[in-house]
Design a protein around this motif. Structure first.
Motif, short mmCIF file in Angstrom:
data_model
loop_
_atom_site.label_atom_id
_atom_site.label_comp_id
_atom_site.label_asym_id
_atom_site.label_seq_id
_atom_site.Cartn_x
_atom_site.Cartn_y
_atom_site.Cartn_z
N CYS A 407 -29.77 -0.52 -2.31
CA CYS A 407 -29.63 -1.91 -1.92
C CYS A 407 -28.63 -2.00 -0.93
CB CYS A 407 -30.01 -2.84 -2.89
SG CYS A 407 -31.67 -2.89 -3.59
N ARG A 408 -27.56 -1.78 -1.17
CA ARG A 408 -26.24 -1.92 -0.61
C ARG A 408 -26.33 -0.99 0.50
NH1 ARG A 408 -22.88 -0.99 -4.26
NH2 ARG A 408 -22.36 -3.22 -4.63
N LYS A 409 -26.92 0.13 0.56
CA LYS A 409 -27.14 0.80 1.86
C LYS A 409 -27.97 0.28 2.67
CE LYS A 409 -28.38 5.69 3.12
NZ LYS A 409 -27.29 5.85 3.91
N ARG A 410 -29.00 -0.35 2.21
CA ARG A 410 -29.91 -1.09 3.01
C ARG A 410 -29.46 -2.31 3.72
NH1 ARG A 410 -33.51 -2.84 -0.79
NH2 ARG A 410 -34.93 -0.93 -0.66
N THR A 412 -26.24 -2.55 4.57
CA THR A 412 -25.09 -1.98 5.46
C THR A 412 -25.31 -1.20 6.49
OG1 THR A 412 -24.21 -0.53 3.71
CG2 THR A 412 -23.24 -2.79 3.63
N THR A 413 -26.39 -0.90 6.34
CA THR A 413 -26.94 0.19 7.69
C THR A 413 -28.18 -0.08 8.55
OG1 THR A 413 -28.32 1.52 6.05
CG2 THR A 413 -26.31 2.07 6.08
N GLN A 414 -28.71 0.51 9.36
CA GLN A 414 -29.85 0.29 10.14
C GLN A 414 -31.30 0.20 9.51
OE1 GLN A 414 -29.57 -0.60 13.52
NE2 GLN A 414 -27.41 -0.51 13.24
N LEU A 415 -31.00 0.72 8.12
CA LEU A 415 -32.20 0.73 7.55
C LEU A 415 -32.74 -0.82 7.06
CD1 LEU A 415 -34.39 2.26 5.80
CD2 LEU A 415 -32.66 1.99 3.77
N GLY A 416 -31.91 -1.78 6.88
CA GLY A 416 -32.32 -3.10 6.77
C GLY A 416 -33.00 -3.67 7.85
N LYS A 417 -32.67 -3.19 9.11
CA LYS A 417 -33.53 -3.84 10.14
C LYS A 417 -34.90 -3.34 10.43
CE LYS A 417 -29.13 -4.02 12.62
NZ LYS A 417 -28.35 -3.82 14.00
N TYR A 418 -35.30 -2.48 9.67
CA TYR A 418 -36.79 -1.74 9.64
C TYR A 418 -37.56 -1.93 8.38
CZ TYR A 418 -34.56 -0.08 13.89
OH TYR A 418 -33.66 0.09 14.82
N PRO A 419 -37.85 -3.31 7.89
CA PRO A 419 -38.43 -3.47 6.68
C PRO A 419 -40.09 -2.96 6.76
CG PRO A 419 -38.23 -5.72 7.75
CD PRO A 419 -37.32 -4.48 8.50
N PHE A 507 -36.33 3.17 -5.61
CA PHE A 507 -36.43 2.80 -3.93
C PHE A 507 -37.41 1.70 -3.69
CE2 PHE A 507 -35.28 7.21 -4.24
CZ PHE A 507 -34.31 7.45 -3.49
N THR A 508 -38.11 1.34 -4.65
CA THR A 508 -39.13 0.28 -4.35
C THR A 508 -38.69 -1.04 -4.60
OG1 THR A 508 -40.95 1.91 -5.14
CG2 THR A 508 -41.52 -0.57 -5.15
N PHE A 509 -37.99 -1.38 -5.67
CA PHE A 509 -37.46 -2.56 -6.05
C PHE A 509 -36.43 -3.05 -4.87
CE2 PHE A 509 -34.64 -5.48 -8.57
CZ PHE A 509 -35.72 -6.53 -8.80
N GLY A 510 -36.50 -4.03 -4.40
CA GLY A 510 -35.64 -4.73 -3.46
C GLY A 510 -36.32 -4.63 -2.06
N MET A 511 -37.45 -4.07 -1.97
CA MET A 511 -37.89 -3.98 -0.65
C MET A 511 -38.51 -5.44 -0.20
SD MET A 511 -40.05 -0.32 -0.21
CE MET A 511 -41.41 -0.80 -1.29
N ASP A 622 -28.22 -9.84 -12.60
CA ASP A 622 -26.98 -10.32 -12.36
C ASP A 622 -26.27 -9.36 -11.45
OD1 ASP A 622 -27.01 -12.20 -14.25
OD2 ASP A 622 -26.42 -10.80 -16.00
N ALA A 623 -26.68 -7.88 -11.11
CA ALA A 623 -26.05 -6.90 -10.24
C ALA A 623 -26.55 -7.47 -9.06
CB ALA A 623 -26.64 -5.57 -10.83
N HIS A 624 -27.79 -7.91 -8.92
CA HIS A 624 -28.13 -8.31 -7.44
C HIS A 624 -27.75 -9.54 -7.18
CE1 HIS A 624 -31.48 -5.61 -6.00
NE2 HIS A 624 -31.55 -5.01 -7.31
N ILE A 625 -27.53 -10.55 -7.95
CA ILE A 625 -26.66 -11.86 -7.85
C ILE A 625 -25.43 -11.46 -6.98
CG2 ILE A 625 -25.41 -13.74 -8.82
CD1 ILE A 625 -27.90 -14.12 -10.61
N ARG A 626 -24.41 -10.44 -7.89
CA ARG A 626 -23.28 -10.27 -7.55
C ARG A 626 -23.37 -9.35 -5.87
NH1 ARG A 626 -19.89 -5.67 -8.01
NH2 ARG A 626 -21.28 -4.96 -9.73
N LEU A 627 -24.36 -8.51 -5.63
CA LEU A 627 -24.73 -7.74 -4.65
C LEU A 627 -24.79 -8.87 -3.45
CD1 LEU A 627 -25.39 -4.95 -3.11
CD2 LEU A 627 -27.50 -5.45 -3.67
N ASN A 628 -25.55 -9.94 -3.54
CA ASN A 628 -25.75 -10.81 -2.70
C ASN A 628 -24.80 -11.91 -2.49
OD1 ASN A 628 -28.21 -9.63 -1.69
ND2 ASN A 628 -29.52 -10.61 -3.35
N GLY A 629 -23.60 -11.69 -3.25
CA GLY A 629 -22.58 -12.83 -2.97
C GLY A 629 -22.96 -14.06 -3.32
N TYR A 630 -24.05 -14.35 -4.30
CA TYR A 630 -24.28 -15.74 -4.73
C TYR A 630 -23.21 -16.25 -5.46
CZ TYR A 630 -28.99 -14.45 -3.20
OH TYR A 630 -30.12 -13.76 -2.62
#
Length: 809
Positions: A407-410, A412-419, A507-511, A622-630
């Motif tokens: 999810c961090r790679k998604r 911080t890279t171009q991958l996140g621009k093509y959901p 790879f599925t969770f977080g799409m 909790d890990a996803h909360i920290r990843l998103n900086g909430y």
């Protein structure tokens, strides 16, 4: 106030989107789709509480004093800001005190008081009814659309496979899924079900339908409701802690999440509907709150309702009303008073009753996984149960690390621009790998039900293909038997299914589609448990004379139940991922009806938590909360470092001086300049810049609204008008512009600590009171300020983490 992430609009555009919208990455928000029409917003409507609002502009005096009428917008919150729990609770107490006093004056006021007290229970009833109805609709639709990938019913397109074959007299136990009225795609397209070409046609149609469902799901989310993706539980935890995310629980999110959840589950991806159902139920709660003034105008009260709605969501997701209440208490709620516990119980009860009335599974039960095991477990079996707990903890820790890394790679890279492309690629890979294996081709819920099943005489599943060396006419339980060719074949297929589920779920969770994690986690554990259970069963059969078996397992006896191992494994893996304990065990025995097997479930759940915690303290949410900086301040963690408030407060030693307002010497222009040049959410008010004696604290939003309101309603207010925060203003010389009194928007009792207060006490104050900021003083003089973000950054720094990660990425 050092709160730079909160409001970066200019003075004249305070209602425009702040820079936080560029910083906060709730899954899907990077797609630039406006949510401003997604009403009702979470942050509440206009607050009319006179104890915090100003009033109209007096015409009988040169001092404009907001006392008579409330100012629209004062007391509300900007998007991506934290609510003031203390102020909200104080407002509710004032409102309740006023209603109680008026109830003694007239019968109508008494009726109003009774209706106000009853409104909470009525709201819980409506939430339960709506949540249960939507859950039933989702279950029925997902079951039908899942079967659509394999064929259709000729007697009625709206029938799924099971319902289509219910009244057929040509269905046998050996071929219970085949009936003349159900046609596979190869039968419809090429009129045959045999041969390689028929297999290819079915294969192609399976993949095609999966891609179509996934494409529709991600497209609807992207275009209409970006907030509808993911499970929603990390964001709901953050919202319940007091954070404002407008539109996240709005009507568009509810509609799109309900539709796309059916599509995502039907596509065959390794995801579940249980987590998103919590989000759906909270959307129902938030929308229905707008029918009741008590909850519409108070953010703290609304969060009590959302806690109860989360319980109703788990209740309908698993058919576990008690587990739902415990899940809300243990996992998602930040503030959970006793009154909320009772109302959560009632909402979960109504939701479960509604779902039971709809009967989506056609078995007169709330759940799909109901089991009846006939053999009691033995004390020795705690060893393999604990082994399953260790496996669950290891897999949970592995999954969290790998999924967060992906999810961090998604992000911080171009991958996140093509959901859309990402979803279609993962769907294609999943469908292509799933179809050849019957245990991955079926829906995950059906797979878990199959693995939990205790083999009987009439079961035709390959998992029940045992050699029968006994006289069935004598009755009684089936003894342990040697495995047949079908069981060995099933073991290989399940082993391959286990590897696929472990890898593809990462790879599925977080799409950018609705995706829950409960069911995939349970599937991984259930497969591992069934494999271990069959192994133990065969060991007991062939080596019943071993010391570990001879005292309790004689030849020809029914000693081992593989389905029980699958159930324990499912609990272990789910516990390893989410770190749930009490609520997990209750959900599992409500889910399966296995009340007798609480001890094995407890042993596995506790072991998995210990093992997973040893490898990483955070659960997946909790890990996803920290990843998103909430801005979520975890109440379960202890702060054990010996730092002081002066080490954390702003400004630091070489920083610019703290921005303050004076109580009686600043003009409207001066205040407007401060607002336009800074990005802080509020300002301390002092007697004078020389004395720095603290008077109170005023919020940026309230200042802006009050000044703009005064400019609109009174022509005399000009840039040179002096703003007063005092009770009385001094005499003014003639021909001076009218002054503006804003004492009523001033918080005269802000929370303060001294500069030598230990940070462990400061952290506890922020956690238990839900503060937004705390002022630091020394001998009564204002020194600085500590915000919630400062506390979070300090905790991250003390844990050797990057403090800049607390920036709402």
């Amino acid at each position: 106030m050092d709160n730079r992430g909160f409001q970066q609009g200019c003075f004249n555009s305070f209602q425009s989107s702040s820079s936080d919208e560029d910083l906060v990455d709730i899954p899907g928000t990077a797609m630039n789709f406006s949510l401003r029409d997604d009403v009702p917003p979470l942050d509440g409507e206009i607050e009319e509480d006179k104890s915090y609002n100003g009033g109209g502009i007096g015409s009988s005096t040169r001092m404009m004093d907001f006392l008579e009428e409330p100012i629209p917008g004062v007391g509300t919150y900007d998007d991506f800001n934290t609510i003031d729990w203390v102020r909200e609770k104080s407002r509710d107490r004032d409102r309740h005190r006023e209603i109680t006093n008026k109830s003694k004056e007239s019968t109508w006021a008494l009726i109003h008081s009774v209706s106000d007290a009853f409104s909470g229970w009525l709201l819980m009833l409506l939430i339960g009814l709506l949540s249960g109805s939507l859950a039933g609709l989702i279950d029925i639709s997902a079951h039908w659309m899942t079967d659509l990938k394999e064929g259709i019913c000729t007697k009625g397109l709206w029938f799924n496979h099971e319902h289509c074959c219910w009244d057929s007299d040509q269905v046998t136990f050996e071929n219970k899924d085949k009936c003349p009225k159900w046609n596979s795609w190869s039968q419809l397209l090429i009129s045959t079900e045999e041969g390689a070409f028929a297999y290819i046609v079915n294969y192609f149609m399976y993949v095609l339908w999966a891609l179509l469902f996934a494409f529709l799901a991600v497209s609807l989310v992207k275009v209409f409701a970006p907030y509808a993706c993911g499970s929603g539980i990390p964001e709901i935890k953050t919202i319940l802690s007091g954070f404002i995310i407008r539109g996240y629980l709005g009507k568009w999110t509810l509609i799109i999440k309900t539709i796309t959840l059916v599509l995502a589950v039907s596509s065959g991806l390794s995801l579940g509907k249980e987590g998103p159902l919590v989000h759906v139920a909270c959307c129902c709660g938030n929308i229905l709150c707008h029918c009741f003034n008590k909850y519409r105008k108070n953010e703290a009260k609304r969060r009590e309702v959302l806690s109860a709605a989360a319980a109703a969501g788990v209740s309908v997701a698993f058919g576990a009303p008690i587990g739902g209440v415990l899940f809300s208490l243990e996992e998602v709620s930040y503030y959970f008073p006793l009154k909320t516990l009772w109302r959560s119980f009632f909402a979960a009860l109504v939701a479960a009753f509604t779902l039971r009335s709809i009967n989506p599974f056609g078995n007169s039960r709330l759940v799909l996984f109901y089991v009846e095991f006939h053999t009691p477990w033995h004390l020795f079996e705690l060893v393999p149960f604990i082994l399953l707990g260790i496996f669950g903890g290891l897999w949970g820790a592995l999954f969290i690390r790998t999924n967060i890394a992906w999810c961090r790679k998604r992000k911080t890279t171009q991958l996140g621009k093509y959901p859309v492309i990402e979803v279609l690629v993962v769907t294609a890979i999943t469908a292509i790998l799933a179809f050849p294996n019957e245990y991955t081709r079926m829906s995950t819920s059906e797979l878990i039900s199959e693995l939990f099943n205790d083999c009987g005489l009439l079961d035709s599943s390959k998992l029940c293909d045992y050699e029968n060396y006994f006289n069935s006419s004598k009755g009684g339980d089936l003894p342990d038997r040697p495995a047949g060719a079908g069981v060995y074949s099933a073991m290989w297929q399940l082993a391959l299914a286990l590897i696929m589920k472990i890898v593809i779920t990462i790879f599925t969770f977080g799409m950018k589609i609705p995706s829950g994690l409960f069911i995939p986690s349970m599937a991984v554990g259930a497969i591992a448990g069934r494999l271990l259970g069959v192994g133990m069963e065969q060991m007991a059969y062939y080596h019943h004379d071993w010391a570990i078996f001879n005292s309790w397992c004689s030849q020809g006896a029914d000693c081992i139940t593989p389905g029980l191992y699958a159930m324990v494994g499912a609990a272990a893996c789910l516990g390893g991922v989410t770190r749930m304990t009490v609520s997990l065990v209750v959900i599992m025995f409500e889910l399966t009806g296995g009340l007798e097997y609480i001890v094995p479930l407890m042993a596995a759940a506790m072991t998995s938590k210990w093992v997973a915690d040893a490898l990483g303290r955070e659960g997946i949410y909790d890990a996803h909360i920290r990843l998103n900086g909430y801005p979520f301040l975890e109440a379960k963690e202890e702060f054990a470092h010996k730092t002081l408030a002066m080490d954390v407060m702003k400004p630091r030693r070489n920083d610019p001086l703290l921005t303050v307002l004076t109580q009686d010497s600043m003009t409207v222009e001066d205040v407007e300049t401060v607002i336009s040049e800074t990005t802080y959410s509020g300002f301390p008010v002092v007697v004078s810049r020389e004395s720095q004696r603290l008077v109170g604290f005023v919020l940026r939003r309230d200042l802006i609204i009050s000044i703009e309101n005064a400019r609109k309603k009174q022509d005399g207010v000009v840039s040179t008008s002096i703003i007063y925060f005092t009770e009385h203003s001094p005499p003014m010389p003639p021909y001076t512009p009218p002054t503006l009194k804003l004492r009523n928007i001033l918080d005269l009792s802000p929370f303060t600590v001294t500069d030598l207060t230990p940070m462990e006490i400061v952290v506890d104050i922020f956690r238990k009171l839900g503060l937004r900021q705390c002022l630091v003083t020394h001998n009564g003089r204002l020194l600085g300020i500590i915000t919630k973000k400062d506390v979070l950054k300090h905790i991250a720094q003390m844990a050797n983490q990057d403090p800049d990660s607390i920036l709402f990425n």
